[in-house]
Design an enzyme around this catalytic site. Structure first.
Site, PDB file in Angstrom:
ATOM      1  CD  GLU A  56      -1.556  -2.328   1.963  1.00 33.13           C
ATOM      2  OE1 GLU A  56      -2.427  -3.022   2.495  1.00 33.13           O
ATOM      3  OE2 GLU A  56      -0.328  -2.600   2.026  1.00 33.13           O
ATOM      4  CB  CYS A  91      -0.946   0.458   5.462  1.00 37.64           C
ATOM      5  SG  CYS A  91       0.555  -0.309   4.785  1.00 37.64           S
ATOM      6  CE1 TYR A 125      -0.348  13.784  16.273  1.00 35.53           C
ATOM      7  CE2 TYR A 125       0.302  12.639  14.268  1.00 35.53           C
ATOM      8  CZ  TYR A 125       0.396  13.731  15.107  1.00 35.53           C
ATOM      9  OH  TYR A 125       1.224  14.766  14.775  1.00 35.53           O
TER      10      TYR A 125
END
Length: 235
Positions: A56, A91, A125
């Site tokens: 990814e 990812c 976050y």
């Protein structure tokens, strides 16, 4: 939610590339991602003891080298017939920061399912300097009214749209048409208290009729929930 035809093509691209892997243990996962132009980018991971990048990550970099904007769809598949696999935590964080409106394919009991990346990493976050491009999705039947400026509001549930520049993308549109626009405001109302004026309804449309339509579109929506009235314009 079930995949659109365009999302199924992304899943198929990832699985097709994964089926060619296996001879080299350094490359064991394939990823495919579709941008807002409908281009599907494909890549593989680089397995290494120092922490080589996942497929990814590689496909996000590959898409960037072509000048692709924000990604709409992401899928990854493993070698050896493992099929569709969900992304790891790193990812997920990167996709949330760099492509916050991407839909990610995950395996389900009855086949692939699509998940908004923000739903895959709650209470996370947020990287404040990511400077990511945002996407506002519409059903493809709204292209003409959005393009003509006739439609300038949309009501969303559990969709954290924020004011600012957006690419207006039309889901599963065979032509992959997009428009550049600006979300000018987002106002929230409790569903059972929202008036026709607040919802910016066309004359003759009652608030109760509109609420029934919203509940059909969002089966989990209750009268006590808040919805966002999103105002936008073309840029």
């Amino acid at each position: 939610m079930n995949p659109f035809e365009s999302e199924l093509r992304v899943i198929e691209a990832a699985e097709e590339l994964a089926s060619t892997l296996g001879a080299d243990k350094n490359h064991t996962v394939a990823a495919a991602a579709m941008d807002t132009n409908g281009v599907i980018h494909r890549s593989v991971n680089v397995y290494h003891f120092t922490g080589g990048p996942c497929a990814e990550f590689v496909v996000m970099g590959l898409a960037a080298t072509t000048g692709a904007g924000p990604l709409m769809t992401m899928a990854a598949a493993g070698d050896g017939g493992r099929g569709l696999i969900p992304p790891c935590g790193r990812c997920r964080q990167a996709m949330l920061d760099l492509h916050p409106d991407v839909m990610v394919a995950v395996p389900g009991e009855s086949g692939p399912r699509m998940r908004p990346i923000r739903k895959m990493l709650p209470d996370t976050y947020f990287f404040p300097d990511a400077d990511s491009q945002r996407i506002l999705r519409f059903n493809k039947r709204y292209y003409d009214t959005v393009a003509s400026g006739t439609k300038t509001t949309t009501v969303r549930f559990d969709d954290p749209v924020v004011p600012g520049p957006h690419i207006f993308a039309f889901e599963d549109d065979a032509e992959h048409r997009t428009l550049k626009g600006l979300v000018t405001s987002v106002r929230h109302y409790r569903l059972d208290k929202m008036t026709a004026e607040q919802a910016c309804l066309a004359p003759g449309t009652s608030a109760e009729e509109f609420r029934r339509g919203l509940r059909t579109h969002y089966p989990e929506l209750s009268d006590e929930d808040e919805v966002g009235v999103v105002a936008f314009e073309l840029s």
